[in-house]
Design an enzyme around this catalytic site. Structure first.
Site: not given
Length: 564
Positions: A135, A160, A234, A281, A417
Site C-alpha cells: 500500500h 483513491h 469529546r 482536551c 477540569y
C-alpha cells in the site's frame, strides 16, 4: 515380423489417441468461445466451431530408429495443447460462476494477518492480505479499514477515486456481501443515545455513551487541518438533534440593555470571521499519567487534540449588540449547551469577560468547520470556539450566553477540569481551592513511528505535533533517540502565526541517522514556546487525581531491524 507388428500396433494406438485428443481440443475451443469474457484478454476470441469439420488423423509412418520418438513428440504436443485448453476452459467456467456471498460479520472476523485481511467497497468483498505491505500510504493506513468498509477512508483521500486504483483492488475480489445482511436498525428507542450520529470507523473509541474518541496517531498529523470525520470527539451527554430552522441562541443583556434571540440567519448578518484553531482536551495523554498512579477519567492517548478552520461571528460583536461592555470588576461569560441529561441538566462552562470582549482574542460563535456546517458531533448548528483555551470551554450546541459576576456554576466548571498537587487524593480534594483550567501548558507528542514499531536501520523519520495555550507560539521541538542524553532540533511545518495569536499547532519532522549497531531506540520529544516554557521530563511530579494537564516529555520505544 515382430518389430513390424509392434509398429503397426503403436500406429493404431497413436491414431486412436489423437482422435480422442482432437475431440477434446475441439470441445475445449467451443467452450472457450462460449465462455469468453470481455474482462479477460486471456479468453480465446476466435476458434473453429464448424460442425461439418471432420477429423483427419494424420498418418503416422514410423520408419527408422527415430520413428517412435517423432510419434511420441506429436502426441506430447497435442496432450500439452489439450491440457492448456482444458485448464483455460476451467478458468472461464469459474469466471462465469456466481460470486461467493459473505456476511458483514464474516468480513469483520478477518482483520489481521493471522485471519487474513478483508475489506469491502460497496457490496463487494476483497481479500487484501497480499497488498497490505504494498500500500503506497503504508500498511498501517490500510489496516485501519481491516474487517470493514473502505468508503470512510477513501473519502478522506481523493486519490483513491481513480480508475487504476479500482483496477488494482479488483484483483483481490473474493465475493460479495449478502443482500440479506441488513445494517443495524436505526429505530428510535428509549435509549437517549439512540439518535447519536454515525462516526468514522478509524476513530479509537474511549467510551460509547457518551461518545468520546480520538484519531489514530498515524492519521492525526497526516494533514495540518484535521478532516472533520476524524476530528477528536469529546461529548459529556447525548448529542442533540437540532432543527436549524427553529434554532435560537438566547443572549442575555445587562441591566438596561436588551436580550437577543438570534436565529442562524441573524448570526449570518454579523461580520464573518475565520481562524485556524487547535482544540485540546484537558485529559489528552491521560493514559500515560495512569502509568504513574491510577486516575479517574477517560484513557486518552495522544489524539485528544485536533485542528480546524472555524468560521462564525465574533462573540465580542454579539455581546456588544446586546449592550455588554468591559467592566472594572471581575465578570464571566457563561455558556449553556442544548445537550442535557435525563434530569434536564445541561453542559455549561465560562470564560472571563475580558477575553470574550477582546477582538484580538478572536472568540467565535462558530457555525462552520473546515468550510462546512458544523457536524452534529462538533456542535451543530453553533458552538463556542475559544482560541488558546482548554477544549472544555468550547461549549457545543450553544443555547444560551449570559454575563455574571462569578464563573458558571456548572459541574464541569466548578467540580472538574482543575489541577492539584500529587499529594491530593479523593479523600482530601477541595475543588474550590483550585482555579478552573483555561489556558493549557506547552505540549508535544510523537505520532510516527508508533510505540513498539520496528524501523529500518540507516535512517529514521520521526513526526509529531506541538502546541501551547494562550496563543504562545512553539519556537522549537527537540528530539532525542537515546532517551534524552543527546538532542536534535526538528523541522517545524504548518502556518506561520502572529505573536500572541498562535492558536494552532505546529507539525514537526526529523530525519535522523540510526546509530550503527543500535538494536533499539528510546525516542523522546519536548517543545518550547515563545515564553520559553518547556515540557517537564517526567509524569510523576505533575500527576494529579483527574489526570489532566499531562504534558511531560513524550516517549516511545522502537526496535531497529537488523541488516541481513
Amino acid at each position: 515380423m515382430g518389430e513390424r507388428r509392434g509398429l503397426k500396433g503403436l500406429q493404431k494406438q497413436c491414431s486412436a489417441t489423437m482422435l480422442l485428443l482432437h475431440r477434446a481440443v475441439v470441445s475445449a475451443f467451443r467452450h472457450a468461445c462460449r465462455f469468453k469474457s470481455t474482462s479477460s484478454k486471456l479468453c480465446i476470441q476466435a476458434c473453429s466451431t464448424n460442425d461439418s469439420f471432420q477429423p483427419q488423423c494424420p498418418s503416422l509412418t514410423f520408419s527408422g530408429n527415430n520413428s517412435s520418438t517423432r510419434g511420441w513428440r506429436v502426441m506430447g504436443t497435442l496432450l500439452g495443447l489439450g491440457a492448456v485448453l482444458a485448464y483455460h476452459d476451467h478458468r472461464c467456467k469459474a469466471a462465469q460462476e456466481l460470486p461467493r456471498i459473505y456476511t458483514r460479520e464474516e468480513v469483520r472476523s478477518h482483520s489481521s494477518p493471522e485471519t487474513r485481511i478483508w475489506v469491502t467497497l460497496g457490496s463487494e468483498v476483497f481479500d487484501v492480505t497480499e497488498f497490505v505491505d504494498l500500500h503506497p500510504g503504508g500498511p498501517s493506513k490500510l489496516m485501519l479499514a481491516a474487517g470493514g468498509p473502505l468508503e470512510p477512508f477513501w473519502a478522506l483521500y481523493a486519490v483513491h477515486n481513480q480508475s487504476h486504483v479500482r483496477e488494482i483492488l479488483a484483483q483481490y475480489k473474493i465475493g460479495e456481501l449478502s443482500p440479506e445482511d441488513k445494517a443495524p436498525s436505526t429505530l428510535k428507542t428509549s435509549d437517549p443515545y439512540a439518535d447519536d450520529p454515525i462516526r468514522h470507523p478509524a476513530l479509537k473509541v474511549n467510551s460509547q455513551r457518551p461518545f468520546n474518541a480520538e484519531p489514530p496517531p498515524e492519521l492525526l498529523t497526516e494533514n495540518y487541518i484535521t478532516p472533520n470525520p476524524i476530528f477528536f470527539t469529546r461529548n459529556h451527554l447525548p448529542v442533540p438533534n437540532l432543527d436549524p430552522d427553529t434554532y435560537r441562541l438566547h443572549v442575555e443583556g445587562p441591566p438596561g440593555g436588551q436580550s437577543l434571540s438570534l436565529s442562524l440567519d441573524d448570526l449570518y448578518q454579523f461580520p464573518k470571521h475565520e481562524i485556524t484553531v487547535t482544540l485540546q482536551c484537558a485529559g489528552n495523554r491521560r493514559s500515560e499519567m495512569t502509568q504513574v498512579k491510577e486516575v479517574r477519567g477517560l484513557e486518552w492517548s495522544i489524539g485528544a487534540i485536533s485542528t480546524a478552520r472555524w468560521a462564525g461571528a465574533r462573540l465580542c460583536d454579539v455581546l456588544a449588540q446586546a449592550g455588554h461592555q468591559l467592566c472594572e470588576t471581575e465578570a464571566h461569560v457563561c455558556f449553556e449547551g442544548l445537550d442535557s441529561d435525563p434530569t434536564g441538566t445541561a453542559y455549561g462552562a465560562s470564560i472571563p469577560l475580558a477575553r470574550a470582549m477582546d477582538p484580538e482574542a478572536e472568540v467565535l460563535l462558530a457555525y462552520e468547520m473546515n468550510g462546512q456546517p458544523l457536524p452534529r458531533d462538533h456542535g451543530f448548528p453553533v458552538r463556542v470556539v475559544v482560541p488558546g483555551v482548554v477544549g472544555a470551554r468550547h461549549v457545543k450546541w450553544l443555547g444560551k450566553v449570559s454575563v455574571a459576576s462569578e464563573e458558571s456554576y456548572s459541574h464541569w466548571q466548578r467540580r472538574d477540569y482543575k489541577g492539584f498537587s500529587p499529594s491530593v487524593d479523593w479523600d482530601t480534594v477541595d475543588f474550590d481551592s483550585a482555579p478552573s483550567i483555561q489556558e493549557l501548558p506547552v505540549q508535544s507528542a510523537i505520532t510516527e513511528p508508533k510505540d513498539g514499531a520496528t524501523v529500518e536501520s540507516g535512517e529514521v523519520t520521526i513526526k509529531g505535533y506541538a502546541w501551547s495555550g494562550g496563543g504562545r507560539a512553539v519556537i522549537r521541538v527537540d528530539v532525542s533517540l537515546d532517551g534524552g542524553l543527546t538532542w536534535q532540533v526538528a523541522k517545524l511545518d504548518g502556518e506561520e502565526q502572529c505573536p500572541r495569536k498562535a492558536w494552532a499547532w505546529r507539525l514537526w519532522e526529523l530525519q535522523a541517522p540510526v546509530p550503527a549497531g543500535q538494536k533499539e531506540l528510546n525516542i523522546v520529544c519536548k517543545a518550547i514556546d515563545d515564553s520559553y516554557n518547556v515540557q517537564p521530563d517526567t509524569m510523576a511530579p505533575i500527576w494529579n487525581l483527574r489526570g489532566v494537564l499531562s504534558n511531560a516529555w513524550h516517549r516511545i520505544h522502537v526496535h531497529v531491524r537488523a541488516n541481513p
